[in-house]
Motif scaffolding. Sequence first.
Motif, PDB file in Angstrom:
ATOM      1  N   PHE A  86       0.796  -1.231   0.000  1.00 59.88           N
ATOM      2  CA  PHE A  86       0.000   0.000   0.000  1.00 59.88           C
ATOM      3  C   PHE A  86       0.829   1.282   0.000  1.00 59.88           C
ATOM      4  O   PHE A  86       0.324   2.338  -0.363  1.00 59.88           O
ATOM      5  CB  PHE A  86      -0.956  -0.005   1.196  1.00 59.88           C
ATOM      6  CG  PHE A  86      -1.901  -1.175   1.168  1.00 59.88           C
ATOM      7  CD1 PHE A  86      -2.860  -1.284   0.165  1.00 59.88           C
ATOM      8  CD2 PHE A  86      -1.808  -2.172   2.118  1.00 59.88           C
ATOM      9  CE1 PHE A  86      -3.724  -2.376   0.135  1.00 59.88           C
ATOM     10  CE2 PHE A  86      -2.675  -3.253   2.095  1.00 59.88           C
ATOM     11  CZ  PHE A  86      -3.627  -3.359   1.092  1.00 59.88           C
ATOM     12  N   PHE A  87       2.087   1.178   0.444  1.00 57.02           N
ATOM     13  CA  PHE A  87       2.949   2.370   0.471  1.00 57.02           C
ATOM     14  C   PHE A  87       4.305   2.038  -0.159  1.00 57.02           C
ATOM     15  O   PHE A  87       5.334   2.132   0.507  1.00 57.02           O
ATOM     16  CB  PHE A  87       3.147   2.858   1.908  1.00 57.02           C
ATOM     17  CG  PHE A  87       1.866   3.065   2.656  1.00 57.02           C
ATOM     18  CD1 PHE A  87       1.099   4.207   2.433  1.00 57.02           C
ATOM     19  CD2 PHE A  87       1.421   2.124   3.573  1.00 57.02           C
ATOM     20  CE1 PHE A  87      -0.082   4.402   3.124  1.00 57.02           C
ATOM     21  CE2 PHE A  87       0.237   2.311   4.261  1.00 57.02           C
ATOM     22  CZ  PHE A  87      -0.525   3.451   4.029  1.00 57.02           C
ATOM     23  N   PRO A  88       4.321   1.670  -1.443  1.00 58.44           N
ATOM     24  CA  PRO A  88       5.582   1.234  -2.046  1.00 58.44           C
ATOM     25  C   PRO A  88       6.654   2.322  -2.078  1.00 58.44           C
ATOM     26  O   PRO A  88       7.846   2.022  -2.053  1.00 58.44           O
ATOM     27  CB  PRO A  88       5.194   0.805  -3.458  1.00 58.44           C
ATOM     28  CG  PRO A  88       3.872   1.427  -3.715  1.00 58.44           C
ATOM     29  CD  PRO A  88       3.209   1.618  -2.387  1.00 58.44           C
ATOM     30  N   ARG A  89       6.231   3.588  -2.102  1.00 61.15           N
ATOM     31  CA  ARG A  89       7.227   4.668  -2.116  1.00 61.15           C
ATOM     32  C   ARG A  89       7.922   4.815  -0.763  1.00 61.15           C
ATOM     33  O   ARG A  89       9.019   5.361  -0.678  1.00 61.15           O
ATOM     34  CB  ARG A  89       6.559   5.992  -2.476  1.00 61.15           C
ATOM     35  CG  ARG A  89       6.110   6.045  -3.903  1.00 61.15           C
ATOM     36  CD  ARG A  89       5.567   7.402  -4.250  1.00 61.15           C
ATOM     37  NE  ARG A  89       5.041   7.383  -5.607  1.00 61.15           N
ATOM     38  CZ  ARG A  89       4.051   8.116  -6.024  1.00 61.15           C
ATOM     39  NH1 ARG A  89       3.452   8.948  -5.192  1.00 61.15           N
ATOM     40  NH2 ARG A  89       3.642   8.042  -7.265  1.00 61.15           N
ATOM     41  N   HIS A  90       7.266   4.353   0.293  1.00 63.17           N
ATOM     42  CA  HIS A  90       7.849   4.442   1.636  1.00 63.17           C
ATOM     43  C   HIS A  90       8.602   3.169   2.025  1.00 63.17           C
ATOM     44  O   HIS A  90       9.072   3.047   3.151  1.00 63.17           O
ATOM     45  CB  HIS A  90       6.763   4.728   2.671  1.00 63.17           C
ATOM     46  CG  HIS A  90       6.063   6.033   2.448  1.00 63.17           C
ATOM     47  ND1 HIS A  90       6.666   7.247   2.664  1.00 63.17           N
ATOM     48  CD2 HIS A  90       4.813   6.314   1.993  1.00 63.17           C
ATOM     49  CE1 HIS A  90       5.823   8.224   2.376  1.00 63.17           C
ATOM     50  NE2 HIS A  90       4.696   7.680   1.964  1.00 63.17           N
ATOM     51  N   PHE A  91       8.672   2.219   1.082  1.00 62.32           N
ATOM     52  CA  PHE A  91       9.377   0.961   1.344  1.00 62.32           C
ATOM     53  C   PHE A  91      10.726   1.021   0.626  1.00 62.32           C
ATOM     54  O   PHE A  91      10.807   0.839  -0.575  1.00 62.32           O
ATOM     55  CB  PHE A  91       8.551  -0.224   0.829  1.00 62.32           C
ATOM     56  CG  PHE A  91       9.038  -1.557   1.319  1.00 62.32           C
ATOM     57  CD1 PHE A  91       8.696  -2.017   2.573  1.00 62.32           C
ATOM     58  CD2 PHE A  91       9.866  -2.345   0.523  1.00 62.32           C
ATOM     59  CE1 PHE A  91       9.141  -3.242   3.030  1.00 62.32           C
ATOM     60  CE2 PHE A  91      10.321  -3.574   0.968  1.00 62.32           C
ATOM     61  CZ  PHE A  91       9.950  -4.019   2.225  1.00 62.32           C
ATOM     62  N   PRO A  92      11.808   1.311   1.360  1.00 61.29           N
ATOM     63  CA  PRO A  92      13.112   1.490   0.700  1.00 61.29           C
ATOM     64  C   PRO A  92      13.645   0.186   0.104  1.00 61.29           C
ATOM     65  O   PRO A  92      13.301  -0.915   0.562  1.00 61.29           O
ATOM     66  CB  PRO A  92      14.012   1.991   1.825  1.00 61.29           C
ATOM     67  CG  PRO A  92      13.319   1.680   3.085  1.00 61.29           C
ATOM     68  CD  PRO A  92      11.864   1.513   2.787  1.00 61.29           C
TER      69      PRO A  92
END
Length: 202
Positions: free
Chosen positions: A112-118
């Motif tokens: 749901f938050f791929p941009r926040h998953f480094p």
Amino acid sequence: MGRMDYLAMKTDEDTNKLINEDINELKLAAKKLFDHATKLGGLGFGTSFLKWVSSFAAIYLLILDRTNWRTNMLTGLLIPYIFFSFPSVLFHLFRGEVGKWIAFVAVVLRLFFPRHFPDWLEMPGSLILLLVVAPNLFADTFRDSWVGTVVCLLIGCYLLQEHIRASGGFRNSFTQSNGISNTVGIVLLLVYPIWSLVLHVV
């Protein structure tokens, strides 16, 4: 002036003497600890200690791969290596509720938050997922038998030969600026499986 130099020299000598005495005491204490642990635990202590060393060597190599050791090698093989060599205490901790919660949060973040998953969390997330969802055949049977040891040995040998090839030869793997730490880390991967296989054969 001469008195000050004498005092400074005497202080340096005293300091060096105290430090040397402390280091000798630490050496003696470490030797006693090793002797007592060997007497109490025998070969089992050596195996569990080498499991810790190998696991943390694999984690170290994983961190190096994410920071400055970018190669074309399959460093993803370190994940099954850690799975098979992870110390039992940590393995059962992450296979239980703690690991389930970490895996749940990782999956939610990834979906749901791929941009926040480094990117650097990909491998640790995969390790936690593997620890949580692995069938008992792998988690209990293979992990504690010679099968897991052979898998660790094969992974260590493959990574060592790939590292030597990428460095341009055996000598270069020990002489390049970052080659030494990588080579030592990979050699430490081989210590536990070789020790464990020797114990199985003997």
